[in-house]
Each structure stands twice: as C-alpha cells, then as structure tokens.
Design an enzyme around this catalytic site. Sequence first.
Site, PDB file in Angstrom:
ATOM      1  N   ARG A  49      24.379  26.166  57.576  1.00 12.18           N
ATOM      2  CA  ARG A  49      25.534  25.772  56.769  1.00 12.18           C
ATOM      3  C   ARG A  49      25.172  25.603  55.285  1.00 12.18           C
ATOM      4  NH1 ARG A  49      27.366  21.070  57.633  1.00 12.18           N
ATOM      5  NH2 ARG A  49      26.793  20.839  59.821  1.00 12.18           N
ATOM      6  N   TYR A 101      48.432  35.298  43.199  1.00 11.15           N
ATOM      7  CA  TYR A 101      48.219  35.578  44.613  1.00 11.15           C
ATOM      8  C   TYR A 101      48.926  34.496  45.452  1.00 11.15           C
ATOM      9  CZ  TYR A 101      45.971  36.588  49.008  1.00 11.15           C
ATOM     10  OH  TYR A 101      45.741  36.898  50.328  1.00 11.15           O
ATOM     11  N   ASP A 174      40.694  34.054  38.543  1.00 11.14           N
ATOM     12  CA  ASP A 174      40.658  35.028  39.626  1.00 11.14           C
ATOM     13  C   ASP A 174      40.689  36.394  38.942  1.00 11.14           C
ATOM     14  OD1 ASP A 174      41.154  36.793  41.717  1.00 11.14           O
ATOM     15  OD2 ASP A 174      42.560  35.444  42.736  1.00 11.14           O
ATOM     16  N   LYS A 198      38.110  42.282  49.099  1.00  8.34           N
ATOM     17  CA  LYS A 198      38.765  43.374  48.386  1.00  8.34           C
ATOM     18  C   LYS A 198      37.709  44.300  47.768  1.00  8.34           C
ATOM     19  CE  LYS A 198      42.289  40.908  49.643  1.00  8.34           C
ATOM     20  NZ  LYS A 198      42.935  39.936  48.776  1.00  8.34           N
TER      21      LYS A 198
HETATM   22  C1  LIG Z   1      43.027  38.603  48.861  1.00  6.60           C
HETATM   23  C2  LIG Z   1      43.108  37.723  47.662  1.00  6.60           C
HETATM   24  C3  LIG Z   1      42.838  36.359  47.754  1.00  6.60           C
HETATM   25  C4  LIG Z   1      42.484  35.680  49.061  1.00  6.60           C
HETATM   26  O1  LIG Z   1      41.343  36.225  49.675  1.00  6.60           O
HETATM   27  P1  LIG Z   1      41.156  36.251  51.291  1.00  6.60           P
HETATM   28  O2  LIG Z   1      39.810  36.868  51.481  1.00  6.60           O
HETATM   29  O3  LIG Z   1      42.287  37.031  51.854  1.00  6.60           O
HETATM   30  O4  LIG Z   1      41.180  34.829  51.742  1.00  6.60           O
HETATM   31  C5  LIG Z   1      42.944  35.610  46.595  1.00  6.60           C
HETATM   32  N1  LIG Z   1      43.275  36.153  45.403  1.00  6.60           N
HETATM   33  C6  LIG Z   1      43.537  37.476  45.284  1.00  6.60           C
HETATM   34  C7  LIG Z   1      43.909  38.031  43.959  1.00  6.60           C
HETATM   35  C8  LIG Z   1      43.466  38.297  46.407  1.00  6.60           C
HETATM   36  O5  LIG Z   1      43.738  39.615  46.265  1.00  6.60           O
END
Ligand SMILES: *Cc1c(COP(=O)(O)O)cnc(C)c1O
Length: 376
Positions: A49, A101, A174, A198
């Site tokens: 962890r 998001y 982000d 992504k």
């Molecule tokens: C997909 C995404 C998230 C969340 O990520 P997960 O891996 O699905 O939890 C947050 N911000 C953006 C811009 C995203 O494309």
Amino acid sequence: MDRSPDTDAVQAGHYIDPETGAIVPPIHTSTTYARDGEYEPLGDHTYIRDGLPTFDPVEALAARLDRGAGARLFASGMAAFSAMCESLNRHSHVVAPQVMYYGAQSWLRRLNERGDIDLTLFDQHDPNAIGSTIRPGETELVWVETPANPTWDVTDIRAAASLAHQAGAFLGVDATASPVTTRPIELGADLVFHAVTKYYNGHSDVSGGLLVTASEDERWEEIAAVRSASGAIMGPFEAWLLLRGMRTLHLRVERSSESASAIARHFEGHPRLIAVLYPGLESHDGHATARAQMDRGFGGMMSLRVKGGHDSARQVATSTKVFVPATSLGGVESLIEHRAAVEPPESIVPEDLLRLSIGIEPVEELIADLEQALSS
Ligand SMILES: *Cc1c(COP(=O)(O)O)cnc(C)c1O
C-alpha cells in the site's frame, strides 16, 4: 546533448537492470518486503500500500515528463482526484470551473453538500471569473481543467496560478492533453492531475490516475499518506502496462493532434454543423491562450455541434463505421460520444454535442467516416 524527456520515455526511464542487463523493468508482485538482521527493510519498500518497485520507474518518468518534483500513481483518475480532495483542510473554500470532467465535478459537489468543502463554480468563459470567485486567505484550492471536457475551453494557467498564489491558494490542473502539449508546472501550477486511463496508457486497457507535484511540500506528504492509508493503489501489472504505453506517448499525442487539426479544419463550416469546438482553430475563443501554453499540437479531443438538436446528434453517433461509439478518450482508437446520453440533468452541455477522441487511424478514413455519418 542532454537526454530529452521523450527519449527517457521511449527507453522506459533509461532503465537498465544492473544485475541482468534487462532493458525493461520487471513486474514485482510481492505485497511485502523482507527486513535484515537489524530489522531494517532490505530495500526501499515494506508493504504494497506504500508503493511498489514497479511504480518507481513510472513515477520517476511521470515527474520528469511534467517537470515536477515527484509523482504518485493511483488506481484510477478519480482515486487520484479524491486523494487530493481528502488532503484539503476541512471546510476549505474550493474554486472550480462550471464545465469540467463530470465525475470530478460531481465529487466536488458531493463534498460541498456534505459540508466538507465550500465550493464555488466559476464561468470559464469570463476571464475575470477566477479573480472574482477567489477569496483571499480563505480559498485553499483553485482547480482548472484545460482544455476542458467536453467543450475544450482553454484556461490561462499562468494567470490562474498568479491569482491563486496572491490569494494564498494552490493551483491544481487537470491537463487533459498530456504533458506532450501542456506542462502546467512550467506555467506556475502546484499540482498536476492526469487520468492515465486516457493518453498516458493510450490503449484503453488500464485504469489509473497520477498526481505530479511542483515541490515536495506538506500537502504532497499528506497526499502520499492518504494513498497509503486509503489504499487506492494501482496493481503491479497495470503499472507495468502503463510504462509500456508511456514509451509511445509523444508519438500518439502528436499523431492524434495532427489528425484532430486536419479533421477540425475539414469540418469547420460544414452545412450540417453548428460548430466545431477545437482549440487549434483560430475561431476558437481560447485559441490565443492555447497557442501560448500548448506546444506540439492542440490535443486529440474535439466536439461537434450538429444541426437539428438531440436526435440528429444521436443519428450521427450511431452511423459511424470507423469511430467507435463509446465513452472515454485518449486511446489509439477513435471514439465518438453523444454527451447527452451521459451528462446529468443539470448539465449545461448542449444536447447536440458529439465528443470525438481522435485516435491514430489514417486521417482520410476518419474524415470519410464522419462525412458519411453526417450525410446519413
Ligand atoms: C477520465 C477522466 C477523469 C477520471 O479518470 P478515471 O480514470 O476515469 O477515474 C478525470 N478527468 C478527465 C479530464 C478525464 O478525462
């Protein structure tokens, strides 16, 4: 000549195993690590962890790509985001955009409803909005997403950092287009978030999140403590796959960005469309800022607004033969999504909006596919 971050990524963080000469790091699956005669840990690890040897090259490379002081992997983007939220002081004031998001915004709204934070959403189309919603001495976090889902609005990171810092807050970003195009820490951000599900992984087969810090400060220690205590860690196999994906990150992002630019230019002014939303187009509101803070392309994400509202958008999303109708983004395959199918009722995203994630297929096929779907 110094090794670039791209070269380090291609070579899995310049990895060479000192014992075997292997040029790819192994997968360590052990959950626990032995101690020596003094009862001191034999290596740098004690228990899963707190982190795994398989995370080390990935986190080091991620910090390098974003020019940060450290990076931490999590089990998903949302696990990383919620660990950051958990590190905030109780009842602190948080400023975030109206369009971002959806999953991250609904988490903030939930914390707000529970009284854990005090949330103010700002209109990212108004350049003065961050300045007027921030409360000096009270705001702890200014959160921005750029380019923002699913309208691809661009926020000036340098300006947001200066406003946040003047008010005693930290700036979290982000950075949806990956560090290949946008490196928020170089522009003054304190913390960078990536959903590595992504672009980083890029093959739609790993769930993961990443936080990168500008400095190893108290907040960073708190975030590390939250990860260890709450246990939202990535598995060793996923971390290994992620490193493999990161080796081609710059190639994939450059190709997606080039194709996205070509598609945006091709479809701008198309008789069946109200608008093409892409930061690389001169007609885009955020184009000048995008030019200033994005290099090597404007990312692989765009949206189309289709004439005729909800039903015509749905018709197009179900008529493509190359674009796969599915959510998510940043994979090698191109995806199309009718956002109205997944946005919550209170969403301000238009019902005619289709979100496209441009993959790495030949761009002529992608253009031809959209042409035929738009004439269906
Ligand atoms: C997909 C995404 C998230 C969340 O990520 P997960 O891996 O699905 O939890 C947050 N911000 C953006 C811009 C995203 O494309």
